[in-house]
Design a protein around this motif. Sequence first.
Motif, PDB file in Angstrom:
ATOM      1  N   PHE A 126       3.211  -1.065   4.085  1.00 43.27           N
ATOM      2  CA  PHE A 126       2.774   0.307   3.827  1.00 43.27           C
ATOM      3  C   PHE A 126       3.980   1.211   3.613  1.00 43.27           C
ATOM      4  CE2 PHE A 126       0.061  -1.875   6.849  1.00 43.27           C
ATOM      5  CZ  PHE A 126      -1.160  -1.852   6.213  1.00 43.27           C
TER       6      PHE A 126
ATOM      7  N   MET B  94      -1.613   3.633  10.482  1.00 46.85           N
ATOM      8  CA  MET B  94      -0.970   2.331  10.407  1.00 46.85           C
ATOM      9  C   MET B  94       0.203   2.228  11.381  1.00 46.85           C
ATOM     10  SD  MET B  94      -2.651   0.376   8.457  1.00 46.85           S
ATOM     11  CE  MET B  94      -4.113   1.217   9.058  1.00 46.85           C
TER      12      MET B  94
ATOM     13  N   TYR C 202       0.888   5.306   0.167  1.00 45.82           N
ATOM     14  CA  TYR C 202       0.201   6.564   0.445  1.00 45.82           C
ATOM     15  C   TYR C 202       1.015   7.684  -0.186  1.00 45.82           C
ATOM     16  CZ  TYR C 202      -1.782   3.689   4.226  1.00 45.82           C
ATOM     17  OH  TYR C 202      -2.386   2.693   4.955  1.00 45.82           O
TER      18      TYR C 202
ATOM     19  N   CYS D 254       0.856  -1.185   0.000  1.00 43.19           N
ATOM     20  CA  CYS D 254       0.000   0.000   0.000  1.00 43.19           C
ATOM     21  C   CYS D 254       0.888   1.230   0.000  1.00 43.19           C
ATOM     22  CB  CYS D 254      -0.890  -0.015   1.238  1.00 43.19           C
ATOM     23  SG  CYS D 254      -1.992   1.399   1.339  1.00 43.19           S
TER      24      CYS D 254
ATOM     25  N   SER E  94      -3.118  -5.258   1.668  1.00 37.93           N
ATOM     26  CA  SER E  94      -1.682  -4.976   1.579  1.00 37.93           C
ATOM     27  C   SER E  94      -0.865  -5.776   2.578  1.00 37.93           C
ATOM     28  CB  SER E  94      -1.440  -3.484   1.829  1.00 37.93           C
ATOM     29  OG  SER E  94      -2.192  -2.707   0.919  1.00 37.93           O
TER      30      SER E  94
ATOM     31  N   ALA F  29      -5.731  -1.413   3.769  1.00 35.64           N
ATOM     32  CA  ALA F  29      -4.901  -2.101   4.755  1.00 35.64           C
ATOM     33  C   ALA F  29      -5.040  -3.612   4.629  1.00 35.64           C
ATOM     34  CB  ALA F  29      -5.274  -1.638   6.159  1.00 35.64           C
TER      35      ALA F  29
ATOM     36  N   LYS G  64      -9.733   3.148   3.816  1.00 37.95           N
ATOM     37  CA  LYS G  64      -8.501   2.848   4.546  1.00 37.95           C
ATOM     38  C   LYS G  64      -8.474   1.402   5.025  1.00 37.95           C
ATOM     39  CE  LYS G  64      -8.810   6.279   7.391  1.00 37.95           C
ATOM     40  NZ  LYS G  64      -8.435   7.148   8.526  1.00 37.95           N
TER      41      LYS G  64
ATOM     42  N   LEU H  41       6.161  -0.966   7.732  1.00 39.89           N
ATOM     43  CA  LEU H  41       5.843   0.319   7.143  1.00 39.89           C
ATOM     44  C   LEU H  41       7.088   1.182   7.037  1.00 39.89           C
ATOM     45  CD1 LEU H  41       4.054   2.643   9.660  1.00 39.89           C
ATOM     46  CD2 LEU H  41       4.649   0.342  10.310  1.00 39.89           C
TER      47      LEU H  41
ATOM     48  N   GLU I 254      -2.945   8.743   7.023  1.00 35.54           N
ATOM     49  CA  GLU I 254      -2.964   7.310   6.712  1.00 35.54           C
ATOM     50  C   GLU I 254      -1.734   6.611   7.278  1.00 35.54           C
ATOM     51  OE1 GLU I 254      -5.430   7.203   2.529  1.00 35.54           O
ATOM     52  OE2 GLU I 254      -3.432   8.091   2.515  1.00 35.54           O
ATOM     53  N   LEU I 255      -0.562   7.232   7.102  1.00 35.99           N
ATOM     54  CA  LEU I 255       0.673   6.671   7.633  1.00 35.99           C
ATOM     55  C   LEU I 255       0.587   6.515   9.144  1.00 35.99           C
ATOM     56  CD1 LEU I 255       3.747   5.928   7.553  1.00 35.99           C
ATOM     57  CD2 LEU I 255       4.153   8.382   7.873  1.00 35.99           C
TER      58      LEU I 255
ATOM     59  N   TYR J  47      -3.399   1.406  -3.674  1.00 36.45           N
ATOM     60  CA  TYR J  47      -3.329   2.845  -3.377  1.00 36.45           C
ATOM     61  C   TYR J  47      -4.729   3.430  -3.401  1.00 36.45           C
ATOM     62  CZ  TYR J  47      -4.190   4.697  -8.074  1.00 36.45           C
ATOM     63  OH  TYR J  47      -4.778   5.060  -9.255  1.00 36.45           O
TER      64      TYR J  47
END
Length: 193
Positions: free
Chosen positions: A101, A117, A7, A5, A98, A95, A91, A130, A113-114, A38
């Motif tokens: 991230f 997660m 962002y 994923c 994926s 998630a 979202k 991530l 979004e970051l 995405y």
Amino acid sequence: MQSLCVYCGSSAGMTDEYAKGAKQLAAAMVARNIALVYGGGNVGLMGIIADEVLRLGGNVTGVIPQALMDKEVGHTGLSQLHIVSNMHERKAMMAELSDGFVAMPGGIGTLEELFEMFTWSQLGFHEKPLGLLNIHGFYDSLVDFLQHTVNAGFLKQEHLALLHNEADPLTLLDALQQAHPPHLTKWINQDDL
């Protein structure tokens, strides 16, 4: 890792370095047979990375709320496009689809979004890796601030270490793949929160 994923901004930013970085990440993902998940947009860095993955023969899944499709910012040429009713569904689906991230340069939406997660990782709600693709030093100040939160006693160093920070897409993918557990045993359903 089969899907990632990403962002990123609905703007291309003020320097061509961001678009160049998006294309480099796209090429690295396709070379490793990693599908892109995405936000489904056709504008800014979102459109650039999606178009490049598709151009190189990769798989792209977009997830976009109906309201944004109505504004004609949805990408209609993707491998798969899921139209959902709201941002929460968007979202959650991104998630779930994926294995990890990455945040490229972007604005408040990208950061939101970051950090969602990141928070869920810290709390143990998921074990997916991530990272930041820190193109042209975009995230340097954020990384410094996060270290400040550690120094001030609000974040543990081991939790900060969950967020990989690399300027090079291949190096970032290496870090994420090494951090990727062989069996993702935890993913808490949003309904349980």
